[in-house]
Motif scaffolding. Sequence first.
Motif, PDB file in Angstrom:
ATOM      1  N   LEU A 142     -17.895  -8.394 -23.919  1.00 19.28           N
ATOM      2  CA  LEU A 142     -19.302  -8.093 -23.643  1.00 19.28           C
ATOM      3  C   LEU A 142     -19.800  -6.930 -24.485  1.00 19.28           C
ATOM      4  CD1 LEU A 142     -21.817  -8.759 -22.033  1.00 19.28           C
ATOM      5  CD2 LEU A 142     -21.040  -7.185 -20.242  1.00 19.28           C
ATOM      6  N   ALA A 143     -18.972  -5.930 -24.720  1.00 20.55           N
ATOM      7  CA  ALA A 143     -19.393  -4.795 -25.539  1.00 20.55           C
ATOM      8  C   ALA A 143     -19.761  -5.261 -26.945  1.00 20.55           C
ATOM      9  CB  ALA A 143     -18.287  -3.743 -25.587  1.00 20.55           C
TER      10      ALA A 143
ATOM     11  N   PHE B 221     -27.397  -4.817 -18.068  1.00 20.24           N
ATOM     12  CA  PHE B 221     -26.937  -5.745 -19.094  1.00 20.24           C
ATOM     13  C   PHE B 221     -25.526  -5.423 -19.580  1.00 20.24           C
ATOM     14  CE2 PHE B 221     -31.398  -7.159 -20.657  1.00 20.24           C
ATOM     15  CZ  PHE B 221     -31.464  -8.054 -19.609  1.00 20.24           C
ATOM     16  N   VAL B 222     -25.038  -4.220 -19.332  1.00 15.29           N
ATOM     17  CA  VAL B 222     -23.665  -3.888 -19.745  1.00 15.29           C
ATOM     18  C   VAL B 222     -22.656  -4.184 -18.636  1.00 15.29           C
ATOM     19  CG1 VAL B 222     -24.394  -2.133 -21.385  1.00 15.29           C
ATOM     20  CG2 VAL B 222     -23.951  -1.482 -19.010  1.00 15.29           C
TER      21      VAL B 222
ATOM     22  N   HIS C 113     -20.292  -6.418 -16.651  1.00 19.92           N
ATOM     23  CA  HIS C 113     -19.582  -7.643 -16.993  1.00 19.92           C
ATOM     24  C   HIS C 113     -19.789  -8.752 -15.966  1.00 19.92           C
ATOM     25  CE1 HIS C 113     -17.715  -4.314 -19.107  1.00 19.92           C
ATOM     26  NE2 HIS C 113     -17.209  -5.162 -19.967  1.00 19.92           N
ATOM     27  N   GLU C 114     -19.766  -8.399 -14.686  1.00 20.46           N
ATOM     28  CA  GLU C 114     -19.883  -9.405 -13.624  1.00 20.46           C
ATOM     29  C   GLU C 114     -21.241 -10.104 -13.650  1.00 20.46           C
ATOM     30  OE1 GLU C 114     -16.673  -6.645 -12.618  1.00 20.46           O
ATOM     31  OE2 GLU C 114     -18.755  -6.387 -13.295  1.00 20.46           O
ATOM     32  N   LEU C 115     -22.275  -9.408 -14.092  1.00 19.52           N
ATOM     33  CA  LEU C 115     -23.604 -10.000 -14.122  1.00 19.52           C
ATOM     34  C   LEU C 115     -23.634 -11.212 -15.053  1.00 19.52           C
ATOM     35  CD1 LEU C 115     -26.193  -9.030 -12.626  1.00 19.52           C
ATOM     36  CD2 LEU C 115     -26.984  -8.160 -14.827  1.00 19.52           C
ATOM     37  N   TRP C 116     -23.069 -11.048 -16.254  1.00 18.35           N
ATOM     38  CA  TRP C 116     -23.059 -12.138 -17.231  1.00 18.35           C
ATOM     39  C   TRP C 116     -22.022 -13.205 -16.871  1.00 18.35           C
ATOM     40  CZ3 TRP C 116     -26.737 -12.490 -20.908  1.00 18.35           C
ATOM     41  CH2 TRP C 116     -27.462 -11.331 -21.222  1.00 18.35           C
ATOM     42  N   SER C 117     -20.840 -12.780 -16.483  1.00 16.04           N
ATOM     43  CA  SER C 117     -19.795 -13.747 -16.165  1.00 16.04           C
ATOM     44  C   SER C 117     -20.199 -14.614 -14.982  1.00 16.04           C
ATOM     45  CB  SER C 117     -18.481 -13.014 -15.872  1.00 16.04           C
ATOM     46  OG  SER C 117     -17.410 -13.916 -15.738  1.00 16.04           O
ATOM     47  N   GLY C 118     -20.795 -14.017 -13.954  1.00 17.71           N
ATOM     48  CA  GLY C 118     -21.237 -14.776 -12.792  1.00 17.71           C
ATOM     49  C   GLY C 118     -22.326 -15.776 -13.135  1.00 17.71           C
ATOM     50  N   MET C 119     -23.268 -15.379 -13.996  1.00 21.91           N
ATOM     51  CA  MET C 119     -24.314 -16.316 -14.420  1.00 21.91           C
ATOM     52  C   MET C 119     -23.724 -17.474 -15.222  1.00 21.91           C
ATOM     53  SD  MET C 119     -27.428 -15.488 -13.412  1.00 21.91           S
ATOM     54  CE  MET C 119     -28.553 -16.088 -14.666  1.00 21.91           C
ATOM     55  N   LEU C 120     -22.741 -17.177 -16.050  1.00 19.47           N
ATOM     56  CA  LEU C 120     -22.096 -18.240 -16.823  1.00 19.47           C
ATOM     57  C   LEU C 120     -21.349 -19.215 -15.916  1.00 19.47           C
ATOM     58  CD1 LEU C 120     -20.807 -16.097 -19.812  1.00 19.47           C
ATOM     59  CD2 LEU C 120     -22.479 -17.964 -19.968  1.00 19.47           C
TER      60      LEU C 120
END
Length: 372
Positions: free
Chosen positions: A104-105, A169-170, A172-179
Amino acid sequence: MGRAADDRFAHWPPLPARLLLAALLALMAMAALVPIGTGSKTISTPAFGQQPAAERARDDDLALYDVATVRIRGGQNYYDFIAEEHRRSGYPLQPGLAVRLPTLAYLDAALGDMGQAAASIALMLAVLAAWWRRLGPEPTGEPGGMPRRTLALAFLFIGVSLGTNRHFFVLHELWSGMLLALAFGLHRPGKWVLPVLVTALALAIREHALPFALLMGAMACWRRDWKEVAAWALLTVAFFVGLAIHLHLVAQHVLPTDGHSASWFALRGLSGWLSNVVLSSNLRFLPHFIAGPLVVLMVLGWAGWRSAAGTFGTLLYLGYALAFMIAGRDDNYYWGAMVAPAMFIGLAFVPRALQSLWRASFDKLRMSGDIA
């Protein structure tokens, strides 16, 4: 589809159905009374008129990820500086899992602020579109499926809208969960290539996506779809290889004096599950005595939805519920973002699930004359 399409409890014997109904009422009562974590730090969006996210004080962990993004944009290698930044922020380096995967970084650094915002909106729309398509052929208990399909999508929007919160936005769980919500919506028996690829990205961002991949593989095994089983197995092996490389690279920079993380096995029980989901979703705006029972009802809705999606969702969310009861400290509440987005769909199926459960509990007894 007719009424029986999603009446999962309709053919239950009366006694087990009544026991399940009693257990549900007891669980909801406990959910209303149990303390829900700490409300001091939640995944929140500033109210109108508040300072924008960039001007508000950052949590220490978010600030750490901010620095990582900036240093990668400056051309530095993640593993050359991440141990130093952990020490500066007072974060542990042992075990190696205390250091996040670098995916993510690098993505945040490549996208920039505007790119991250655009990607979050695109991902939210993709999740909504995938589920709108999936809810079409799935039995929903309504003629043509439209009323409940529309309601399910409205609840889903409440869940996925949090993914556009730029302050996080930084995270990790926010993006991974949406995916994971996207992969779930895209998946069909026999159509698994794109869901596997989406899940691979979710895993590369946060290892907490692994139970989703394992359950997908187990369900494919149940259907005896060996090609899909092989795909999920290959993804799992690739993940563990990547994780081993990550841990090896982190270990090269760890000193004997570096701190150890407190145990993640906190055994918080029901409070752990409810806290994670409530505090990492838009349920945080509700009083806790309402938000807690709603989490229970979400799972009931999934359990009452007689479809392939309903079966998978029930197993998935119960599995994560058990995991959150066992593992995770109060300050790990944001783990709930791994599952919260799509959980909201279950609320659309609660009325039918309750109706079906009530009928299974009492209608047969009433017809036999055992109750008035």
